[in-house]
Scaffold this motif. Structure first.
Motif, short mmCIF file in Angstrom:
data_model
loop_
_atom_site.label_atom_id
_atom_site.label_comp_id
_atom_site.label_asym_id
_atom_site.label_seq_id
_atom_site.Cartn_x
_atom_site.Cartn_y
_atom_site.Cartn_z
N ASP A 76 0.83 -1.21 0.00
CA ASP A 76 0.00 0.00 0.00
C ASP A 76 0.87 1.26 0.00
N ALA A 77 1.98 1.22 0.74
CA ALA A 77 2.88 2.37 0.78
C ALA A 77 3.48 2.64 -0.60
N VAL A 78 3.86 1.57 -1.30
CA VAL A 78 4.42 1.72 -2.65
C VAL A 78 3.38 2.31 -3.59
N ALA A 81 2.83 5.95 -2.77
CA ALA A 81 3.97 6.75 -3.20
C ALA A 81 3.97 6.95 -4.71
N LEU A 82 3.63 5.90 -5.45
CA LEU A 82 3.56 6.02 -6.91
C LEU A 82 2.46 6.98 -7.32
N ASP A 83 1.32 6.91 -6.62
CA ASP A 83 0.22 7.83 -6.92
C ASP A 83 0.63 9.28 -6.70
N GLU A 84 1.45 9.51 -5.67
CA GLU A 84 1.91 10.86 -5.35
C GLU A 84 3.20 11.22 -6.07
N SER A 85 3.70 10.29 -6.88
CA SER A 85 5.00 10.48 -7.56
C SER A 85 6.08 10.83 -6.54
N ARG A 86 6.06 10.14 -5.43
CA ARG A 86 6.99 10.41 -4.34
C ARG A 86 8.06 9.33 -4.28
N ASP A 87 9.28 9.75 -3.99
CA ASP A 87 10.38 8.80 -3.84
C ASP A 87 10.16 8.01 -2.56
N LEU A 88 10.02 6.71 -2.70
CA LEU A 88 9.70 5.87 -1.55
C LEU A 88 10.81 5.89 -0.50
N ARG A 89 12.04 6.17 -0.92
CA ARG A 89 13.12 6.24 0.05
C ARG A 89 12.91 7.37 1.06
N ASP A 90 12.21 8.43 0.62
CA ASP A 90 11.90 9.53 1.56
C ASP A 90 11.08 9.03 2.73
N LYS A 102 17.73 -1.70 15.99
CA LYS A 102 16.40 -1.59 15.42
C LYS A 102 16.13 -0.16 14.99
N LYS A 103 15.65 -0.01 13.75
CA LYS A 103 15.33 1.31 13.23
C LYS A 103 13.82 1.51 13.25
N ILE A 104 13.39 2.63 13.82
CA ILE A 104 11.96 2.98 13.81
C ILE A 104 11.76 4.02 12.72
N THR A 105 10.99 3.67 11.71
CA THR A 105 10.73 4.53 10.57
C THR A 105 9.26 4.48 10.22
N PRO A 106 8.77 5.46 9.47
CA PRO A 106 7.40 5.33 8.93
C PRO A 106 7.34 4.12 8.02
N LYS A 107 6.21 3.45 8.02
CA LYS A 107 6.03 2.27 7.18
C LYS A 107 5.05 2.53 6.03
N THR A 108 4.36 3.65 6.06
CA THR A 108 3.42 4.00 5.01
C THR A 108 3.55 5.49 4.72
N VAL A 109 2.98 5.91 3.60
CA VAL A 109 3.05 7.33 3.24
C VAL A 109 2.29 8.17 4.26
N ASN A 110 1.15 7.69 4.73
CA ASN A 110 0.39 8.44 5.74
C ASN A 110 1.18 8.56 7.03
N GLN A 111 1.90 7.52 7.42
CA GLN A 111 2.74 7.60 8.61
C GLN A 111 3.84 8.65 8.43
N LYS A 112 4.36 8.75 7.22
CA LYS A 112 5.37 9.78 6.93
C LYS A 112 4.75 11.18 7.08
N HIS A 113 3.52 11.36 6.58
CA HIS A 113 2.82 12.64 6.76
C HIS A 113 2.66 12.96 8.26
N TYR A 114 2.35 11.93 9.03
CA TYR A 114 2.15 12.08 10.47
C TYR A 114 3.44 12.51 11.16
N VAL A 115 4.53 11.84 10.83
CA VAL A 115 5.84 12.18 11.41
C VAL A 115 6.22 13.61 11.04
N ASP A 116 6.03 13.97 9.77
CA ASP A 116 6.36 15.33 9.33
C ASP A 116 5.51 16.37 10.07
N ALA A 117 4.23 16.06 10.27
CA ALA A 117 3.34 17.00 10.96
C ALA A 117 3.79 17.21 12.40
#
Length: 319
Positions: A76-78, A81-90, A102-117
């Protein structure tokens, strides 16, 4: 149309996760047959869907080769990201916190929006079902802020919805009585810091875990404050909590508006607050959904099944 791809052993192992969760997600989301035998991945369907599947597979291969573990939610994240033309590595390379390898990172695009917010705003609301990482990511950002000395302390709080008659029958003082309600916050802390470090921080008051009632009358300066299970606050409690904000502080409020445990005649503060503060600068509301569930694949299926059942019950039978 049929296309056969050769993948490495590492990629094949990740695609063949428990219950074939990734392959099942690919079939469900992309509408074509996906078959993995050894190192050969076969895509079968109409030309457009096979082409879309190839794009997603290419992204998944890059993630695995870059050292990322993948799961059903990664598909779903991929796609997002493709729908938003966003680099998935971001998304996947935004490391919020590291602990014991252990690395804690966003696992979905919405989680990335949440972290950024959370990084950008003074007050952030994370609203969504269980397993979407609302509290866990907020906790990781709080630990990171403390480590980088952006704040002097972390304050974690939850409402104790049973703080009446039933709570009175539990043994111990007030803190002992509410401890079961706060236990999930401790669990997240111990996942991010060594136990002796947590104990030291708590003894010094650098990390405080307390029921929401303990926030009344305080002004919280230079603090990273997380209010969890906020759907179980009343509008009055939510107002009280938000006005505790002091200088140099950040507040994250998390909750699931579909899991309100308050009496039926009692409004939820989390539901009401969006109507009141939705347009206020410096405050952002992030909605997380079933596609952002990153626990075991069965948790996502359970959430989706309950959602379907709720929608069918709400609509009811026709006349």
């Amino acid at each position: 149309m049929q296309e056969v791809l050769s993948v490495s052993n590492e990629v094949a192992a990740e695609l063949a996760t428990i219950d074939d969760a990734v392959l099942s997600a690919l079939r469900d989301r992309l509408g074509c047959d996906v078959l993995l035998r050894g190192n050969r991945l076969t895509l079968d369907g109409d030309h457009e869907k096979v082409g879309d599947a190839r794009l997603v597979i290419d992204e998944l291969v890059e993630l695995v080769e870059g050292g990322h573990a993948i799961g059903a939610g990664t598909v779903d994240a991929v796609l997002a990201a493709l729908d938003e033309s966003r680099d998935l590595r971001d998304v996947f390379e935004d490391v919020v916190w590291r602990h014991r390898g252990k690395k804690i990172t966003p696992k979905t695009v919405n989680q990335k929006h949440y972290v950024d917010a959370i990084r950008r705003c003074t007050i952030t609301f994370g609203i969504g079902p269980a397993g979407t990482g609302k509290t866990y990511l907020a906790m990781a950002l709080a630990v990171q802020a403390l480590h980088e000395r952006k704040v002097n302390r972390i304050i974690l709080t939850r409402p104790a919805v049973e703080a009446g008659e039933r709570l009175g029958f539990l043994p111990g003082d007030m803190l002992a009585k509410v401890d079961p309600y706060l236990r999930p916050l401790y669990d997240a802390l111990y996942d991010m810091l060594d136990a002796d470090r947590v104990s030291s921080y708590m003894e010094k008051g650098t990390i405080e875990v307390a029921p929401l009632a303990f926030m009344r009358g305080r002004t919280l300066n230079d603090s990273f404050v997380i209010l969890d299970e906020a759907q179980n606050t009343t509008p009055e409690q939510m107002h009280m909590f938000l006005t505790r904000l002091g200088f140099g502080s950040k507040i994250v409020v998390t909750g699931d508006v579909t899991q309100v445990d308050l009496p039926r005649d009692q409004a939820s503060g989390l539901v009401r607050v969006r109507q009141i503060l939705g347009a206020v600068d410096g405050i952002q509301f992030i909605e997380l959904g079933n596609q952002d569930v990153v626990r075991h694949v069965l948790v996502q299926r359970i959430v989706e099944a309950y959602k379907r059942h709720s929608e069918q019950s709400t609509n009811g039978p026709g006349p």
